[in-house]
Design a protein around this motif. Structure first.
Motif, mmCIF file in Angstrom:
data_model
loop_
_atom_site.group_PDB
_atom_site.id
_atom_site.type_symbol
_atom_site.label_atom_id
_atom_site.label_comp_id
_atom_site.label_asym_id
_atom_site.label_seq_id
_atom_site.Cartn_x
_atom_site.Cartn_y
_atom_site.Cartn_z
ATOM 1 N N ILE A 107 10.784 -18.379 12.745
ATOM 2 C CA ILE A 107 12.098 -18.321 11.976
ATOM 3 C C ILE A 107 11.636 -17.728 10.600
ATOM 4 C CG2 ILE A 107 13.439 -19.797 10.521
ATOM 5 C CD1 ILE A 107 12.898 -21.987 12.706
ATOM 6 N N THR A 108 12.280 -16.612 9.844
ATOM 7 C CA THR A 108 11.934 -15.798 8.935
ATOM 8 C C THR A 108 12.729 -16.445 7.588
ATOM 9 O OG1 THR A 108 13.643 -14.359 9.388
ATOM 10 C CG2 THR A 108 11.489 -13.871 10.377
ATOM 11 N N LEU A 109 12.303 -15.763 6.416
ATOM 12 C CA LEU A 109 12.944 -16.155 5.329
ATOM 13 C C LEU A 109 14.573 -15.806 5.440
ATOM 14 C CD1 LEU A 109 12.865 -17.329 2.539
ATOM 15 C CD2 LEU A 109 12.161 -14.845 1.690
ATOM 16 N N HIS A 110 14.710 -14.727 6.101
ATOM 17 C CA HIS A 110 16.174 -14.334 6.249
ATOM 18 C C HIS A 110 17.001 -15.368 7.135
ATOM 19 C CE1 HIS A 110 19.612 -11.409 7.115
ATOM 20 N NE2 HIS A 110 19.465 -11.963 8.404
ATOM 21 N N ASP A 111 16.336 -16.005 7.854
ATOM 22 C CA ASP A 111 16.938 -17.146 8.755
ATOM 23 C C ASP A 111 17.318 -18.202 7.858
ATOM 24 O OD1 ASP A 111 17.052 -15.548 11.177
ATOM 25 O OD2 ASP A 111 15.069 -16.162 11.418
ATOM 26 N N ARG A 112 16.334 -18.442 7.201
ATOM 27 C CA ARG A 112 16.279 -19.710 6.099
ATOM 28 C C ARG A 112 17.472 -19.560 5.085
ATOM 29 N NH1 ARG A 112 11.930 -23.481 6.563
ATOM 30 N NH2 ARG A 112 10.502 -22.906 8.218
ATOM 31 N N SER A 113 17.830 -18.327 4.525
ATOM 32 C CA SER A 113 18.513 -17.864 3.329
ATOM 33 C C SER A 113 19.927 -17.598 3.673
ATOM 34 C CB SER A 113 17.927 -17.054 2.267
ATOM 35 O OG SER A 113 17.600 -15.824 3.023
ATOM 36 N N TYR A 114 20.216 -17.778 5.011
ATOM 37 C CA TYR A 114 21.484 -17.138 5.606
ATOM 38 C C TYR A 114 21.627 -15.701 5.190
ATOM 39 C CZ TYR A 114 22.249 -22.288 5.700
ATOM 40 O OH TYR A 114 22.068 -23.274 6.305
ATOM 41 N N GLY A 115 20.607 -15.003 5.340
ATOM 42 C CA GLY A 115 20.603 -13.453 5.064
ATOM 43 C C GLY A 115 20.631 -12.950 3.574
ATOM 44 N N ILE A 116 20.838 -13.904 2.555
ATOM 45 C CA ILE A 116 20.951 -13.761 1.343
ATOM 46 C C ILE A 116 19.545 -12.880 0.780
ATOM 47 C CG2 ILE A 116 20.811 -14.428 -1.267
ATOM 48 C CD1 ILE A 116 22.591 -16.917 -0.151
ATOM 49 N N THR A 117 18.604 -13.254 1.297
ATOM 50 C CA THR A 117 17.412 -12.370 0.829
ATOM 51 C C THR A 117 17.502 -10.777 1.229
ATOM 52 O OG1 THR A 117 16.269 -13.024 2.851
ATOM 53 C CG2 THR A 117 15.982 -14.285 0.819
ATOM 54 N N SER A 118 18.250 -10.632 2.018
ATOM 55 C CA SER A 118 18.453 -9.284 2.928
ATOM 56 C C SER A 118 19.515 -8.317 2.235
ATOM 57 C CB SER A 118 18.426 -9.223 4.456
ATOM 58 O OG SER A 118 17.262 -9.871 4.835
ATOM 59 N N ASP A 119 20.285 -9.097 1.483
ATOM 60 C CA ASP A 119 21.307 -8.447 1.055
ATOM 61 C C ASP A 119 21.612 -8.290 -0.493
ATOM 62 O OD1 ASP A 119 23.950 -7.125 0.695
ATOM 63 O OD2 ASP A 119 25.116 -8.896 1.448
ATOM 64 N N PRO A 120 21.208 -7.058 -1.057
ATOM 65 C CA PRO A 120 21.222 -6.872 -2.636
ATOM 66 C C PRO A 120 22.740 -7.293 -3.105
ATOM 67 C CG PRO A 120 20.392 -5.133 -1.654
ATOM 68 C CD PRO A 120 20.829 -5.996 -0.279
ATOM 69 N N LEU A 121 23.697 -6.739 -2.447
ATOM 70 C CA LEU A 121 24.861 -7.116 -3.155
ATOM 71 C C LEU A 121 25.181 -8.783 -3.126
ATOM 72 C CD1 LEU A 121 27.698 -6.200 -4.197
ATOM 73 C CD2 LEU A 121 28.459 -6.140 -2.053
ATOM 74 N N THR A 122 24.757 -9.410 -2.245
ATOM 75 C CA THR A 122 25.007 -11.109 -2.237
ATOM 76 C C THR A 122 24.059 -11.508 -3.072
ATOM 77 O OG1 THR A 122 25.508 -10.873 0.187
ATOM 78 C CG2 THR A 122 24.809 -12.817 -0.923
#
Length: 83
Positions: free
Chosen positions: A21-36
């Motif tokens: 389980i990655t940080l992306h999974d734990r943060s609902y993808g927020i860490t991977s999307d600069p606009l979010t």
């Protein structure tokens, strides 16, 4: 060994056996999307514009004209949104 919180969270994510389980999974993808990320920071900043940092009841006592304007309901929040 994972903590209880990690185990509870892991129960809610469907992953293949052995897949982490990655940080992306734990943060609902927020860490991977600069606009979010920008939207979250921007909304937090404008939420606090002109917020006096006191409770609504105290703010209503200190600014009765605003309290009346917003019917003594969430005066600090409505004041920052209406300006």
């Amino acid at each position: 060994k994972p903590s209880n919180n990690e185990m509870q969270y892991a129960d809610h994510i469907e992953k293949a056996p052995g897949e982490e389980i990655t940080l992306h999974d734990r943060s609902y993808g927020i860490t991977s999307d600069p606009l979010t990320q920008f939207a979250c920071i921007f909304s937090a900043l404008i939420h606090d514009v002109d917020h006096p940092g006191v409770s609504n009841s105290r703010f209503s006592e200190e600014c009765p004209d605003l309290a009346d304007r917003f019917n003594k309901r969430s005066v600090a929040e409505q004041n920052s949104l209406k300006q």
